[in-house]
Scaffold this active site. Structure first.
Site, short mmCIF file in Angstrom:
data_model
loop_
_atom_site.label_atom_id
_atom_site.label_comp_id
_atom_site.label_asym_id
_atom_site.label_seq_id
_atom_site.Cartn_x
_atom_site.Cartn_y
_atom_site.Cartn_z
N ARG A 161 -13.08 -24.76 -34.30
CA ARG A 161 -13.62 -25.74 -35.23
C ARG A 161 -12.96 -25.56 -36.59
O ARG A 161 -12.85 -24.42 -37.09
CB ARG A 161 -15.13 -25.58 -35.39
CG ARG A 161 -15.93 -25.79 -34.11
CD ARG A 161 -15.93 -27.22 -33.67
NE ARG A 161 -16.71 -27.39 -32.44
CZ ARG A 161 -16.75 -28.51 -31.73
NH1 ARG A 161 -16.05 -29.56 -32.13
NH2 ARG A 161 -17.47 -28.58 -30.63
N GLU B 295 -10.41 -35.89 -39.41
CA GLU B 295 -9.55 -36.35 -38.33
C GLU B 295 -9.66 -37.87 -38.20
O GLU B 295 -10.76 -38.41 -38.27
CB GLU B 295 -9.94 -35.67 -37.01
CG GLU B 295 -9.75 -34.15 -37.05
CD GLU B 295 -10.09 -33.46 -35.74
OE1 GLU B 295 -10.44 -34.16 -34.76
OE2 GLU B 295 -10.01 -32.22 -35.69
N HIS C 201 -5.84 -32.38 -32.14
CA HIS C 201 -7.11 -32.06 -31.47
C HIS C 201 -7.05 -32.41 -29.99
O HIS C 201 -7.92 -33.13 -29.46
CB HIS C 201 -8.28 -32.77 -32.15
CG HIS C 201 -9.59 -32.08 -31.92
ND1 HIS C 201 -10.68 -32.22 -32.74
CD2 HIS C 201 -10.00 -31.22 -30.94
CE1 HIS C 201 -11.70 -31.50 -32.29
NE2 HIS C 201 -11.31 -30.89 -31.20
#
Length: 335
Positions: free
Chosen positions: A254, A283, A302
């Protein structure tokens, strides 16, 4: 695109149940492919199943999609306004592990809505991605950028794996699997676990050390912690100051585990040599983000858990969670 399916309500064991409306309101094309067969049919057998292959563009559209749902599969964030506007909702089956970061568990509990997650679905997948990023930092693969810019710089600090120490912070399913992969390659591994700092559950061959020592003596530090109030921002300036100037930081867990300003300062000042990141505070990452100004920072969007195999596994567990809830034997509850 949406597809819907209906079937005669029934339990998988043949017993009667009420018709349940199940909705996946924020799916994607890969999930559509995987749910078009047996998995989707299992949800249809509960009453009806509706799938949307694109995320809603507004809270209003999200509310419209799930307003009559008894259960939902959730791919990403469930806004509080949407959660409060689904009067029939009984269960949220989150397709991931960090449900608390995407669903207000307190409000869900107040409204009597069960929330489940999908533990372990991507342990191998994310561990492999962390390994790829770790090897990229060890072997200096960021030099690809310089070559593309016309620079042929052969002076390098690339190292043999046998000469490298990797520090693993967190020994959940992903962290443990990552340690095993490192050890298989002959890399020296040291580790620290938040809940059990002595790391008695570390795989054989890994060395348990205090966190400050791990940060100070590792060539690469890789993060594998869940995000909560105790871990948010725990990798700050103090711990980054412990690291060697030649070391690298890898994060596939994270983004919020790291204080962003402290990381940028460590990179700017040369306190650490490089970073390899798959997760970010915002993001998608903006094109002018300061992280991208560093030639020694590797970034991926990601995608650590985004393989077809991991997506299949997460959907299998999410569907099982829905079935178990309506069978009266809920599993993987987080609220």
């Amino acid at each position: 695109m949406t597809f819907t399916g209906t079937a005669t309500p029934g339990r998988r064991d043949g017993g009667p149940v009420g018709a349940q409306r199940i909705v996946f309101a924020d799916g994607d094309p890969l999930a559509a492919e995987l749910l078009a067969g047996e998995l989707g049919q299992r949800l249809e057998s509960l009453g009806s199943f509706e799938f949307h292959s694109q995320a809603p563009t507004s809270n209003e559209e999200f509310i419209d999609r799930i307003k009559d749902a008894d259960g939902i599969l959730l791919g990403w964030h469930l806004p509080l306004e949407v959660l409060r506007s689904a009067p029939k909702l009984k269960v949220v089956s989150f397709t991931g592990t960090g449900a608390a970061n995407f669903v207000d568990l307190g409000v869900a509990s107040e409204r009597g809505i069960a929330v489940t997650n999908t533990p372990g679905y991507a342990d191998q997948t994310v561990a492999e991605h962390a390994l790829a990023l770790t090897l990229a930092t060890i072997k200096q693969l960021h030099t690809d950028r310089a070559v593309r810019e016309g620079k042929w710089e052969t002076a390098t600090t690339s190292r043999d794996l046998a000469d490298v120490t990797v520090g693993v912070v967190g020994l959940g399913g992903i962290g443990r699997r990552f340690v095993e992969l490192l050890l298989a390659l002959g890399i020296r591994v040291q580790c620290w676990n938040r809940d059990r700092p002595g790391a008695p559950n570390a795989p054989r061959g890994a060395i348990a050390v205090p966190l400050e020592e791990l940060m100070a003596t590792s060539d690469v530090v890789s993060l594998h912690l869940g995000l909560n109030e105790q871990t948010r921002g725990m990798i700050g300036s103090d711990l980054l100051q412990c690291m060697r100037p030649s070391s690298a930081l890898v994060n596939t867990a994270r983004a919020e585990l790291i204080e962003r300003a402290a990381l940028l300062d460590a990179l700017d000042s040369g306190r650490i040599a490089s970073a390899a990141l798959d997760v970010f505070h915002e993001e998608p990452l903006a094109a002018d983000d300061p992280l991208l100004q560093h030639a020694n920072v590797l970034v991926t969007p990601h995608i650590g858990s985004l393989t077809k195999g991991a997506t299949r596994r997460v959907l299998e567990i999410a569907v099982e969670n829905i079935e178990a809830f309506f069978d009266g034997v809920p599993r993987n509850l987080v609220s």
